[in-house]
Design a protein around this motif. Structure first.
Motif, PDB file in Angstrom:
ATOM      1  N   ALA A 213       0.858  -1.193   0.000  1.00 34.98           N
ATOM      2  CA  ALA A 213       0.000   0.000   0.000  1.00 34.98           C
ATOM      3  C   ALA A 213       0.886   1.232   0.000  1.00 34.98           C
ATOM      4  N   ARG A 214       0.714   2.093  -0.999  1.00 28.97           N
ATOM      5  CA  ARG A 214       1.466   3.339  -1.030  1.00 28.97           C
ATOM      6  C   ARG A 214       0.933   4.318   0.022  1.00 28.97           C
ATOM      7  N   GLU A 215       1.814   5.227   0.415  1.00 22.00           N
ATOM      8  CA  GLU A 215       1.392   6.353   1.230  1.00 22.00           C
ATOM      9  C   GLU A 215       0.981   7.483   0.293  1.00 22.00           C
ATOM     10  N   THR A 216      -0.303   7.809   0.295  1.00 23.27           N
ATOM     11  CA  THR A 216      -0.832   8.854  -0.581  1.00 23.27           C
ATOM     12  C   THR A 216      -1.648   9.836   0.263  1.00 23.27           C
ATOM     13  N   ARG A 219      -4.589   8.914   2.851  1.00 20.62           N
ATOM     14  CA  ARG A 219      -4.602   7.470   3.115  1.00 20.62           C
ATOM     15  C   ARG A 219      -3.681   7.132   4.285  1.00 20.62           C
ATOM     16  N   HIS A 221      -1.770   4.486   5.199  1.00 19.71           N
ATOM     17  CA  HIS A 221      -1.333   3.231   4.603  1.00 19.71           C
ATOM     18  C   HIS A 221      -0.954   2.201   5.658  1.00 19.71           C
ATOM     19  N   LYS A 222      -0.488   2.654   6.823  1.00 18.96           N
ATOM     20  CA  LYS A 222      -0.131   1.710   7.889  1.00 18.96           C
ATOM     21  C   LYS A 222      -1.382   0.982   8.408  1.00 18.96           C
ATOM     22  N   ILE A 224      -4.146   0.559   6.753  1.00 18.13           N
ATOM     23  CA  ILE A 224      -4.639  -0.287   5.666  1.00 18.13           C
ATOM     24  C   ILE A 224      -3.862  -1.597   5.603  1.00 18.13           C
ATOM     25  N   GLY A 269       5.274  -0.535   1.931  1.00 18.55           N
ATOM     26  CA  GLY A 269       4.456   0.667   1.986  1.00 18.55           C
ATOM     27  C   GLY A 269       5.307   1.911   1.934  1.00 18.55           C
ATOM     28  N   THR A 294      -3.180  -6.395  -2.274  1.00 15.86           N
ATOM     29  CA  THR A 294      -3.807  -5.114  -1.930  1.00 15.86           C
ATOM     30  C   THR A 294      -5.127  -5.320  -1.189  1.00 15.86           C
ATOM     31  N   ILE A 297      -6.390  -2.369   0.935  1.00 13.20           N
ATOM     32  CA  ILE A 297      -6.975  -1.274   0.153  1.00 13.20           C
ATOM     33  C   ILE A 297      -8.358  -1.674  -0.360  1.00 13.20           C
ATOM     34  N   GLU A 308      -4.223   1.040  -7.483  1.00 10.94           N
ATOM     35  CA  GLU A 308      -2.939   0.829  -6.806  1.00 10.94           C
ATOM     36  C   GLU A 308      -2.078  -0.172  -7.569  1.00 10.94           C
TER      37      GLU A 308
END
Length: 318
Positions: A213-216, A219, A221-222, A224, A269, A294, A297, A308
């Motif tokens: 999971a990207r950090e966007t 979001r 991400h942690k 998620i 991530g 994913t 997400i 993603e």
């Protein structure tokens, strides 16, 4: 190293899986994987995707053997490959002891023995041999007629050293889930290679299923990543594997455990560059294929999970 895609949803309709299969079909992704399906059976879902025109190479990572007799497994594999005309990794595992008990009334006294018997029977059936076995867990007298299609690769879910040794002995593919690359390199891969050498056969290739999971903006991400993996992280055999790798998720908070999992590259991530570095660690560990997971997400949005995957497959070089 190849990149593949884990189907991050448990679909109730083939249409929910079609965008992910289409992505594999029209991208540089190698194959589409699914874990044990408990809503739609994985083999039937893969067949339906092929019938819908989005058949792709596929992987079962992993089907749980208490649910399926080895003869039925071989028939399903042959059927799927004949109808789809696609290559397949048919991965198997015993499941957690609690799952074994819930299905069979008691767990396998020796999961290693159960898996050895199961994979040997399935392989003999797929190669047209007459099976005559009386095992501790599986007894069968049967033979399947030859079917003119390629033979599936047989995989084994591998978390710990003894199962790695068994995979080296009997499997074509060793399938890991949330195993750190350092642990694969230092523990699992040497065990696979040593057992394969003793058995006089090629070492299995390694497939690693890895949460991503990207950090966007907007979001967490942690959160998620933790949400998508918390069921596995609560299982004793996963906790034991991670503890062997120096990551203790049994006592810490989700926040501290997630930080450890990110540092150990169990979770990938952050930025695309950071994800790329993590993938390079898996390559250096001897992994042949990473399956991008994913699920976290997709628990928020299946469309976001699809986006993603498209971004990572396009922007990151494994």
């Amino acid at each position: 190293m190849k990149l593949s895609v884990l189907l991050p949803v448990m679909p109730l309709d083939v249409r929910a899986a079609m965008p992910f299969a289409a992505m594999v079909k029209h991208s540089n992704a190698h194959s589409l994987w699914q874990g044990q399906g408990l809503l739609l059976d994985s083999y039937q879902l893969f067949t339906a995707l092929s019938a819908a025109g989005v058949g792709v190479p596929m992987g079962s990572g992993v089907a749980l053997i208490p649910l399926r007799n080895p003869l039925e497994a071989a028939v399903q594999i042959n059927s799927l490959m004949a109808l789809s005309k696609q290559p397949m990794v048919a991965g198997f595992g015993p499941g957690a002891k609690t799952f074994q008990t819930s299905v069979m009334g008691r767990p396998y006294a020796s999961p290693l023995t159960a898996m050895r018997e199961y994979l040997n029977i399935v392989r003999e059936l797929l190669t047209g041999q007459a099976v005559s076995r009386e095992g501790q867990y599986f007894t069968l007298q049967a033979q399947l007629p030859p079917i003119h299609t390629q033979i599936a690769e047989l995989g084994l879910g591998v978390l710990r050293p003894k199962m790695a040794a068994l995979a080296g002995e009997v499997a074509d593919v060793a399938i890991t889930w949330m195993c750190p690359p350092s642990y694969i390199a230092e523990v699992l891969r040497p065990g696979l290679q040593a057992a394969a050498e003793s058995a006089g056969r090629p070492a299995p290739r390694i497939v690693a299923i890895v949460p991503v999971a990207r950090e966007t903006p907007g979001r967490d991400h942690k959160k998620i990543l933790w949400t998508g993996s918390q069921v596995h992280l609560g299982a004793p055999h996963y906790q034991d594997m991670l503890a062997r790798a120096g990551i203790d998720v049994r006592t810490g908070s989700p926040e501290t455990s997630t930080a450890q999992l990110l540092a150990g590259e169990v979770f990938l991530g952050g930025s695309l560059d950071r994800i790329g570095e993590g993938l390079q660690s898996y390559r250096a560990a001897g992994v042949d294929e990473v399956v991008l997971n994913t699920t976290g997400i997709a628990s928020v949005s299946a469309d976001e999970a699809l986006e993603e995957l498209a971004t990572v497959l396009t922007e990151v070089t494994p």
